[in-house]
Design a protein around this motif. Sequence first.
Motif, PDB file in Angstrom:
ATOM      1  N   MET A 239      23.385  86.321  -4.770  1.00  0.00           N
ATOM      2  CA  MET A 239      23.206  86.542  -3.340  1.00  0.00           C
ATOM      3  C   MET A 239      21.709  86.710  -3.058  1.00  0.00           C
ATOM      4  O   MET A 239      20.966  87.162  -3.943  1.00  0.00           O
ATOM      5  CB  MET A 239      23.973  87.788  -2.900  1.00  0.00           C
ATOM      6  CG  MET A 239      25.474  87.667  -3.112  1.00  0.00           C
ATOM      7  SD  MET A 239      26.389  89.144  -2.615  1.00  0.00           S
ATOM      8  CE  MET A 239      26.019  90.239  -3.964  1.00  0.00           C
ATOM      9  N   PRO A 240      21.277  86.361  -1.857  1.00  0.00           N
ATOM     10  CA  PRO A 240      19.857  86.499  -1.534  1.00  0.00           C
ATOM     11  C   PRO A 240      19.295  87.896  -1.820  1.00  0.00           C
ATOM     12  O   PRO A 240      18.136  88.024  -2.219  1.00  0.00           O
ATOM     13  CB  PRO A 240      19.786  86.153  -0.047  1.00  0.00           C
ATOM     14  CG  PRO A 240      20.926  85.203   0.149  1.00  0.00           C
ATOM     15  CD  PRO A 240      22.022  85.727  -0.758  1.00  0.00           C
ATOM     16  N   GLU A 241      20.103  88.931  -1.672  1.00  0.00           N
ATOM     17  CA  GLU A 241      19.593  90.273  -1.960  1.00  0.00           C
ATOM     18  C   GLU A 241      19.330  90.491  -3.456  1.00  0.00           C
ATOM     19  O   GLU A 241      18.676  91.456  -3.834  1.00  0.00           O
ATOM     20  CB  GLU A 241      20.513  91.356  -1.394  1.00  0.00           C
ATOM     21  CG  GLU A 241      21.959  91.226  -1.763  1.00  0.00           C
ATOM     22  CD  GLU A 241      22.796  90.446  -0.737  1.00  0.00           C
ATOM     23  OE1 GLU A 241      24.006  90.712  -0.692  1.00  0.00           O
ATOM     24  OE2 GLU A 241      22.275  89.585  -0.011  1.00  0.00           O
ATOM     25  N   ASP A 242      19.825  89.583  -4.313  1.00  0.00           N
ATOM     26  CA  ASP A 242      19.532  89.650  -5.753  1.00  0.00           C
ATOM     27  C   ASP A 242      18.158  89.072  -6.081  1.00  0.00           C
ATOM     28  O   ASP A 242      17.598  89.357  -7.138  1.00  0.00           O
ATOM     29  CB  ASP A 242      20.566  88.846  -6.565  1.00  0.00           C
ATOM     30  CG  ASP A 242      21.978  89.355  -6.415  1.00  0.00           C
ATOM     31  OD1 ASP A 242      22.168  90.587  -6.317  1.00  0.00           O
ATOM     32  OD2 ASP A 242      22.904  88.505  -6.417  1.00  0.00           O
ATOM     33  N   TYR A 243      17.623  88.221  -5.210  1.00  0.00           N
ATOM     34  CA  TYR A 243      16.424  87.456  -5.539  1.00  0.00           C
ATOM     35  C   TYR A 243      15.200  88.302  -5.868  1.00  0.00           C
ATOM     36  O   TYR A 243      14.472  87.975  -6.818  1.00  0.00           O
ATOM     37  CB  TYR A 243      16.101  86.443  -4.438  1.00  0.00           C
ATOM     38  CG  TYR A 243      17.154  85.376  -4.224  1.00  0.00           C
ATOM     39  CD1 TYR A 243      18.249  85.239  -5.078  1.00  0.00           C
ATOM     40  CD2 TYR A 243      17.078  84.508  -3.156  1.00  0.00           C
ATOM     41  CE1 TYR A 243      19.211  84.260  -4.870  1.00  0.00           C
ATOM     42  CE2 TYR A 243      18.039  83.526  -2.942  1.00  0.00           C
ATOM     43  CZ  TYR A 243      19.102  83.406  -3.799  1.00  0.00           C
ATOM     44  OH  TYR A 243      20.053  82.445  -3.600  1.00  0.00           O
ATOM     45  N   PRO A 244      14.912  89.389  -5.150  1.00  0.00           N
ATOM     46  CA  PRO A 244      13.737  90.180  -5.535  1.00  0.00           C
ATOM     47  C   PRO A 244      13.808  90.683  -6.980  1.00  0.00           C
ATOM     48  O   PRO A 244      12.800  90.637  -7.708  1.00  0.00           O
ATOM     49  CB  PRO A 244      13.736  91.340  -4.534  1.00  0.00           C
ATOM     50  CG  PRO A 244      14.404  90.766  -3.312  1.00  0.00           C
ATOM     51  CD  PRO A 244      15.492  89.880  -3.882  1.00  0.00           C
TER      52      PRO A 244
ATOM     53  N   PRO B 101      10.835  85.712  -3.975  1.00  0.00           N
ATOM     54  CA  PRO B 101      12.137  85.389  -3.381  1.00  0.00           C
ATOM     55  C   PRO B 101      12.097  84.101  -2.555  1.00  0.00           C
ATOM     56  O   PRO B 101      13.075  83.356  -2.523  1.00  0.00           O
ATOM     57  CB  PRO B 101      12.450  86.606  -2.518  1.00  0.00           C
ATOM     58  CG  PRO B 101      11.738  87.731  -3.206  1.00  0.00           C
ATOM     59  CD  PRO B 101      10.453  87.099  -3.705  1.00  0.00           C
ATOM     60  N   GLU B 102      10.969  83.818  -1.922  1.00  0.00           N
ATOM     61  CA  GLU B 102      10.839  82.596  -1.128  1.00  0.00           C
ATOM     62  C   GLU B 102      10.927  81.351  -2.016  1.00  0.00           C
ATOM     63  O   GLU B 102      11.570  80.366  -1.637  1.00  0.00           O
ATOM     64  CB  GLU B 102       9.519  82.601  -0.342  1.00  0.00           C
ATOM     65  CG  GLU B 102       9.451  83.670   0.737  1.00  0.00           C
ATOM     66  CD  GLU B 102       9.172  85.090   0.193  1.00  0.00           C
ATOM     67  OE1 GLU B 102       9.513  86.050   0.914  1.00  0.00           O
ATOM     68  OE2 GLU B 102       8.653  85.241  -0.927  1.00  0.00           O
TER      69      GLU B 102
ATOM     70  N   THR C 247      14.571  81.036  -3.111  1.00  0.00           N
ATOM     71  CA  THR C 247      15.385  80.583  -1.981  1.00  0.00           C
ATOM     72  C   THR C 247      15.234  79.083  -1.785  1.00  0.00           C
ATOM     73  O   THR C 247      16.229  78.376  -1.578  1.00  0.00           O
ATOM     74  CB  THR C 247      14.983  81.336  -0.690  1.00  0.00           C
ATOM     75  OG1 THR C 247      15.241  82.729  -0.890  1.00  0.00           O
ATOM     76  CG2 THR C 247      15.764  80.836   0.514  1.00  0.00           C
TER      77      THR C 247
ATOM     78  N   GLU D 126      24.811  95.819 -13.173  1.00  0.00           N
ATOM     79  CA  GLU D 126      23.428  95.547 -12.778  1.00  0.00           C
ATOM     80  C   GLU D 126      23.069  94.089 -13.078  1.00  0.00           C
ATOM     81  O   GLU D 126      23.405  93.570 -14.143  1.00  0.00           O
ATOM     82  CB  GLU D 126      22.484  96.464 -13.568  1.00  0.00           C
ATOM     83  CG  GLU D 126      21.017  96.256 -13.222  1.00  0.00           C
ATOM     84  CD  GLU D 126      20.109  97.198 -13.994  1.00  0.00           C
ATOM     85  OE1 GLU D 126      18.976  96.784 -14.314  1.00  0.00           O
ATOM     86  OE2 GLU D 126      20.519  98.336 -14.268  1.00  0.00           O
TER      87      GLU D 126
ATOM     88  N   TYR E 243      20.226  85.099 -14.507  1.00  0.00           N
ATOM     89  CA  TYR E 243      20.449  84.157 -13.419  1.00  0.00           C
ATOM     90  C   TYR E 243      20.428  82.733 -13.965  1.00  0.00           C
ATOM     91  O   TYR E 243      19.691  82.424 -14.901  1.00  0.00           O
ATOM     92  CB  TYR E 243      19.334  84.319 -12.376  1.00  0.00           C
ATOM     93  CG  TYR E 243      19.348  83.277 -11.296  1.00  0.00           C
ATOM     94  CD1 TYR E 243      20.253  83.358 -10.237  1.00  0.00           C
ATOM     95  CD2 TYR E 243      18.478  82.205 -11.328  1.00  0.00           C
ATOM     96  CE1 TYR E 243      20.275  82.389  -9.236  1.00  0.00           C
ATOM     97  CE2 TYR E 243      18.494  81.237 -10.335  1.00  0.00           C
ATOM     98  CZ  TYR E 243      19.393  81.327  -9.294  1.00  0.00           C
ATOM     99  OH  TYR E 243      19.429  80.370  -8.317  1.00  0.00           O
TER     100      TYR E 243
END
Length: 163
Positions: A10-15, A40-41, A44, A61, A65
Amino acid sequence: MSVFSCRAAMPEDYPLICTFPQNAQELFYMYPAGKFPLTPEQLTAAVKERWKPTVVLADGEVAGYANLYGLVERTECYLGNVIVAAAYRSQGAASELIGQMITQARDELNVPKLKLVCHHTNLQALLFYKKLGFRPFDLRTMKGLEGETVVGLLMEMELSRSE
């Protein structure tokens, strides 16, 4: 010992995922087009051209990826952007993650062949992929971080249906 599971990224995982490559070389292995440090950019943007972005969880946790790309319908796709957090390396997280990617390629994307590119300088990964059953079938040259020639070993695995 950690208990591993997988789910869609999910995008909130990216950082957090962006912290996994410890240096420019690790990022090059994971995502040759990326610029260190990974953001993250960047992730994405990469995901927009990929299928099945997936994380492996260690006791809940995010620990790694991967995704799939280069889909040729009913023929093949490639494993890409594979990275595991340093704290979870050599503990089974990568095996769990790659196993999930194999299942998704075979059962959801319906391809009989999964391929990948692994750089010749990434010996640990080459041996790992061989252990999982991937076999080399070709070579590709590219430019490394310093403009040097890097050889990408193309590897593949036949995906058999477990029906």
